[in-house]
Enzyme design. Sequence first.
Site, PDB file in Angstrom:
ATOM      1  N   TYR A  34      40.895  86.917 113.620  1.00  0.00           N
ATOM      2  CA  TYR A  34      41.816  85.804 113.342  1.00  0.00           C
ATOM      3  C   TYR A  34      43.271  86.233 113.604  1.00  0.00           C
ATOM      4  O   TYR A  34      44.025  85.537 114.284  1.00  0.00           O
ATOM      5  CB  TYR A  34      41.656  85.349 111.875  1.00  0.00           C
ATOM      6  CG  TYR A  34      42.757  84.420 111.402  1.00  0.00           C
ATOM      7  CD1 TYR A  34      42.684  83.046 111.637  1.00  0.00           C
ATOM      8  CD2 TYR A  34      43.874  84.913 110.710  1.00  0.00           C
ATOM      9  CE1 TYR A  34      43.694  82.188 111.208  1.00  0.00           C
ATOM     10  CE2 TYR A  34      44.890  84.063 110.288  1.00  0.00           C
ATOM     11  CZ  TYR A  34      44.787  82.706 110.530  1.00  0.00           C
ATOM     12  OH  TYR A  34      45.797  81.862 110.109  1.00  0.00           O
TER      13      TYR A  34
ATOM     14  N   SER B 224      51.168  83.173 111.608  1.00  0.00           N
ATOM     15  CA  SER B 224      50.712  83.662 110.302  1.00  0.00           C
ATOM     16  C   SER B 224      51.177  85.083 110.001  1.00  0.00           C
ATOM     17  O   SER B 224      51.236  85.940 110.893  1.00  0.00           O
ATOM     18  CB  SER B 224      49.179  83.633 110.296  1.00  0.00           C
ATOM     19  OG  SER B 224      48.672  84.391 109.235  1.00  0.00           O
TER      20      SER B 224
ATOM     21  N   GLU C  79      49.374  87.101 108.742  1.00  0.00           N
ATOM     22  CA  GLU C  79      48.212  87.940 109.055  1.00  0.00           C
ATOM     23  C   GLU C  79      48.467  88.747 110.337  1.00  0.00           C
ATOM     24  O   GLU C  79      47.839  89.763 110.578  1.00  0.00           O
ATOM     25  CB  GLU C  79      46.988  87.023 109.186  1.00  0.00           C
ATOM     26  CG  GLU C  79      45.636  87.693 109.251  1.00  0.00           C
ATOM     27  CD  GLU C  79      45.175  88.339 107.960  1.00  0.00           C
ATOM     28  OE1 GLU C  79      44.227  89.130 108.002  1.00  0.00           O
ATOM     29  OE2 GLU C  79      45.780  88.069 106.899  1.00  0.00           O
TER      30      GLU C  79
HETATM   31  P1  NAP Z   1      42.863  74.481 106.862  1.00  0.00           P
HETATM   32  O1  NAP Z   1      42.960  73.789 105.536  1.00  0.00           O
HETATM   33  O2  NAP Z   1      41.711  75.371 107.123  1.00  0.00           O
HETATM   34  O3  NAP Z   1      42.892  73.324 107.985  1.00  0.00           O
HETATM   35  C1  NAP Z   1      42.540  73.613 109.311  1.00  0.00           C
HETATM   36  C2  NAP Z   1      42.534  72.310 110.090  1.00  0.00           C
HETATM   37  O4  NAP Z   1      42.178  72.606 111.461  1.00  0.00           O
HETATM   38  C3  NAP Z   1      41.528  71.268 109.607  1.00  0.00           C
HETATM   39  O5  NAP Z   1      42.098  69.993 109.684  1.00  0.00           O
HETATM   40  C4  NAP Z   1      40.396  71.398 110.625  1.00  0.00           C
HETATM   41  O6  NAP Z   1      39.621  70.222 110.786  1.00  0.00           O
HETATM   42  C5  NAP Z   1      41.204  71.654 111.887  1.00  0.00           C
HETATM   43  N1  NAP Z   1      40.389  72.204 112.958  1.00  0.00           N
HETATM   44  C6  NAP Z   1      39.673  73.346 112.941  1.00  0.00           C
HETATM   45  N2  NAP Z   1      39.048  73.528 114.113  1.00  0.00           N
HETATM   46  C7  NAP Z   1      39.379  72.472 114.904  1.00  0.00           C
HETATM   47  C8  NAP Z   1      39.044  72.082 116.219  1.00  0.00           C
HETATM   48  N3  NAP Z   1      38.232  72.805 116.989  1.00  0.00           N
HETATM   49  N4  NAP Z   1      39.580  70.950 116.720  1.00  0.00           N
HETATM   50  C9  NAP Z   1      40.396  70.176 115.960  1.00  0.00           C
HETATM   51  N5  NAP Z   1      40.729  70.489 114.685  1.00  0.00           N
HETATM   52  C10 NAP Z   1      40.232  71.621 114.168  1.00  0.00           C
HETATM   53  O7  NAP Z   1      44.175  75.326 107.169  1.00  0.00           O
HETATM   54  P2  NAP Z   1      45.630  75.266 106.459  1.00  0.00           P
HETATM   55  O8  NAP Z   1      45.641  76.185 105.311  1.00  0.00           O
HETATM   56  O9  NAP Z   1      46.042  73.859 106.303  1.00  0.00           O
HETATM   57  O10 NAP Z   1      46.503  75.969 107.594  1.00  0.00           O
HETATM   58  C11 NAP Z   1      47.090  75.221 108.649  1.00  0.00           C
HETATM   59  C12 NAP Z   1      47.439  76.162 109.797  1.00  0.00           C
HETATM   60  O11 NAP Z   1      48.362  77.142 109.353  1.00  0.00           O
HETATM   61  C13 NAP Z   1      46.265  76.935 110.383  1.00  0.00           C
HETATM   62  O12 NAP Z   1      46.495  77.118 111.770  1.00  0.00           O
HETATM   63  C14 NAP Z   1      46.335  78.284 109.687  1.00  0.00           C
HETATM   64  O13 NAP Z   1      45.723  79.280 110.459  1.00  0.00           O
HETATM   65  C15 NAP Z   1      47.840  78.458 109.583  1.00  0.00           C
HETATM   66  N6  NAP Z   1      48.327  79.261 108.470  1.00  0.00           N
HETATM   67  C16 NAP Z   1      47.934  78.980 107.213  1.00  0.00           C
HETATM   68  C17 NAP Z   1      48.439  79.705 106.164  1.00  0.00           C
HETATM   69  C18 NAP Z   1      48.034  79.430 104.742  1.00  0.00           C
HETATM   70  O14 NAP Z   1      48.256  80.292 103.891  1.00  0.00           O
HETATM   71  N7  NAP Z   1      47.500  78.267 104.452  1.00  0.00           N
HETATM   72  C19 NAP Z   1      49.369  80.746 106.409  1.00  0.00           C
HETATM   73  C20 NAP Z   1      49.768  80.990 107.726  1.00  0.00           C
HETATM   74  C21 NAP Z   1      49.244  80.231 108.754  1.00  0.00           C
HETATM   75  P3  NAP Z   1      38.283  69.968 109.907  1.00  0.00           P
HETATM   76  O15 NAP Z   1      38.770  69.287 108.666  1.00  0.00           O
HETATM   77  O16 NAP Z   1      37.506  69.089 110.799  1.00  0.00           O
HETATM   78  O17 NAP Z   1      37.657  71.294 109.643  1.00  0.00           O
HETATM   79  N1  GDD Z   2      38.486  84.664 100.419  1.00  0.00           N
HETATM   80  C1  GDD Z   2      38.317  85.649  99.533  1.00  0.00           C
HETATM   81  N2  GDD Z   2      37.259  85.590  98.674  1.00  0.00           N
HETATM   82  N3  GDD Z   2      39.204  86.661  99.513  1.00  0.00           N
HETATM   83  C2  GDD Z   2      39.040  87.621  98.577  1.00  0.00           C
HETATM   84  C3  GDD Z   2      37.984  87.606  97.671  1.00  0.00           C
HETATM   85  C4  GDD Z   2      37.035  86.547  97.729  1.00  0.00           C
HETATM   86  O1  GDD Z   2      36.083  86.463  96.964  1.00  0.00           O
HETATM   87  N4  GDD Z   2      38.099  88.694  96.857  1.00  0.00           N
HETATM   88  C5  GDD Z   2      39.193  89.352  97.261  1.00  0.00           C
HETATM   89  N5  GDD Z   2      39.766  88.719  98.305  1.00  0.00           N
HETATM   90  C6  GDD Z   2      40.967  89.171  99.034  1.00  0.00           C
HETATM   91  C7  GDD Z   2      40.786  89.254 100.541  1.00  0.00           C
HETATM   92  O2  GDD Z   2      40.119  90.471 100.888  1.00  0.00           O
HETATM   93  C8  GDD Z   2      42.247  89.217 100.996  1.00  0.00           C
HETATM   94  O3  GDD Z   2      42.827  90.498 100.928  1.00  0.00           O
HETATM   95  C9  GDD Z   2      42.925  88.332  99.937  1.00  0.00           C
HETATM   96  O4  GDD Z   2      41.992  88.207  98.857  1.00  0.00           O
HETATM   97  C10 GDD Z   2      43.315  86.935 100.422  1.00  0.00           C
HETATM   98  O5  GDD Z   2      42.197  86.343 101.054  1.00  0.00           O
HETATM   99  P1  GDD Z   2      42.177  84.783 101.474  1.00  0.00           P
HETATM  100  O6  GDD Z   2      42.522  83.941 100.306  1.00  0.00           O
HETATM  101  O7  GDD Z   2      40.886  84.534 102.156  1.00  0.00           O
HETATM  102  O8  GDD Z   2      43.418  84.646 102.469  1.00  0.00           O
HETATM  103  P2  GDD Z   2      43.927  85.575 103.676  1.00  0.00           P
HETATM  104  O9  GDD Z   2      45.161  86.277 103.201  1.00  0.00           O
HETATM  105  O10 GDD Z   2      42.847  86.385 104.252  1.00  0.00           O
HETATM  106  O11 GDD Z   2      44.324  84.485 104.769  1.00  0.00           O
HETATM  107  C11 GDD Z   2      45.100  83.324 104.420  1.00  0.00           C
HETATM  108  O12 GDD Z   2      46.468  83.608 104.601  1.00  0.00           O
HETATM  109  C12 GDD Z   2      46.867  83.877 105.957  1.00  0.00           C
HETATM  110  C13 GDD Z   2      48.373  84.176 105.932  1.00  0.00           C
HETATM  111  O13 GDD Z   2      48.583  85.514 105.583  1.00  0.00           O
HETATM  112  C14 GDD Z   2      44.629  82.162 105.322  1.00  0.00           C
HETATM  113  O14 GDD Z   2      45.240  80.977 104.885  1.00  0.00           O
HETATM  114  C15 GDD Z   2      45.019  82.395 106.774  1.00  0.00           C
HETATM  115  O15 GDD Z   2      44.717  81.211 107.533  1.00  0.00           O
HETATM  116  C16 GDD Z   2      46.534  82.662 106.812  1.00  0.00           C
HETATM  117  O16 GDD Z   2      46.974  82.868 108.138  1.00  0.00           O
END
Ligand code: NAP
Ligand code: GDD
Length: 325
Positions: A149, A125, A127
């Site tokens: 995280y 990520s 992050e």
């Molecule tokens: P998500 O919608 O939160 O999905 C997370 C998945 O992980 C769900 O299927 C969840 O299952 C499963 N999971 C959580 N804890 C588990 C456990 N203990 N054992 C087995 N399964 C478990 O996340 P996403 O946005 O699709 O992201 C996919 C991956 O990419 C994650 O690793 C995230 O950290 C990473 N990532 C995401 C982003 C982004 O912007 N979306 C960016 C960079 C990296 P349940 O349905 O049962 O909760």
């Molecule tokens: N969730 C949330 N809710 N975030 C808020 C809010 C609110 O009400 N208001 C402002 N924010 C700001 C957060 O402080 C952060 O700076 C930004 O919006 C994005 O927050 P999220 O959408 O929760 O995503 P994230 O950037 O913290 O994390 C996501 O992206 C990562 C990759 O950079 C997740 O998908 C992570 O799993 C992923 O790794």
Amino acid sequence: MAQKRALITGITGQDGSYLAEFLLEKGYKVFGITRRTSTPNYERIKHIQDKIELIPGDLLDQQSLTSAVIISDPDEIYNLAAQSFVATSWSQPVLTGEFTALGVTRMLEAVRQVKPNAKFYQASSSEMFGKVHETPQKENTPFHPRSPYGVAKVYGHWITINYRESYNLFAVSGILFNHESPRRGLEFVTRKISYGVAKIHLKEADHIVLGNLDAKRDWGFSGDYVGAIWMMLQQKEPDDYVIATGENHSVAEFAQEAFNVVGIKNWSKYVKTSKELYRPAEVDFLIGDASKAKKVLSWQPKVSFKDLVKMMVEADIKLLKKNSK
Ligand code: NAP
Ligand code: GDD
């Protein structure tokens, strides 16, 4: 040629569901690991459930992960499961470490012991860049995570590289910047905004409460990003890649654009802020340089920021209308 087999952890999540669709279209036999819940949680995959095979398992349980690799006998393994919500990682730091950090080692151990010639993808990520050391961020930008995280993801990233170097596994890590979709969880800011705007438009709510409006993210579309993930496993040599759009916007800009979709110009009238939603340590500014992915994988994003916001707001209006029937 024999049908390719893929195992996806996190198949019930946003990316897992798009990746499963993508692999089915490519003719793969798709397996997914799901954890036990008292109420089934298959909303994102219900349209493809008859085409995939679900195997019970949990990132906390080595035996179940090893069994899943034995049962699925995969050519490719996509480790997408994690505790993925940054804000929760402060209230549940140990659990986040168990799932998001050690869970990766458990998956890698299952691969090493059962199917060492399978290709392995780790969901790293942006992050991990946290308090950024350079702009834009690329593969060799130093990490400075700002949340439990982010720290857990740095561990997952390095253990993947370590297994590649120690055991010669084809293990790669994709450093993905934020990617969103109508399937995004409601707790993430983009979906919270699109859902909130849809409710305001349908007169079911009169405001949204947000935290830090100034944070900037490089937001892409999840459906575009799963193609890059797959491409990483089709290369001859394992390597790590940044996946991003190369453009960033503030939370305020996202909100403004979302209200714009429903014709509301004075958007700030409908947005309240609460200090309770601010994070103990913020990631202020992320923007990725995906030129390596462009060059080596021939990958580039298709959906623009404007189109992404429109897609999400329109999908939420449709969803709310359907739910009210
Ligand atoms: P998500 O919608 O939160 O999905 C997370 C998945 O992980 C769900 O299927 C969840 O299952 C499963 N999971 C959580 N804890 C588990 C456990 N203990 N054992 C087995 N399964 C478990 O996340 P996403 O946005 O699709 O992201 C996919 C991956 O990419 C994650 O690793 C995230 O950290 C990473 N990532 C995401 C982003 C982004 O912007 N979306 C960016 C960079 C990296 P349940 O349905 O049962 O909760
Ligand atoms: N969730 C949330 N809710 N975030 C808020 C809010 C609110 O009400 N208001 C402002 N924010 C700001 C957060 O402080 C952060 O700076 C930004 O919006 C994005 O927050 P999220 O959408 O929760 O995503 P994230 O950037 O913290 O994390 C996501 O992206 C990562 C990759 O950079 C997740 O998908 C992570 O799993 C992923 O790794």
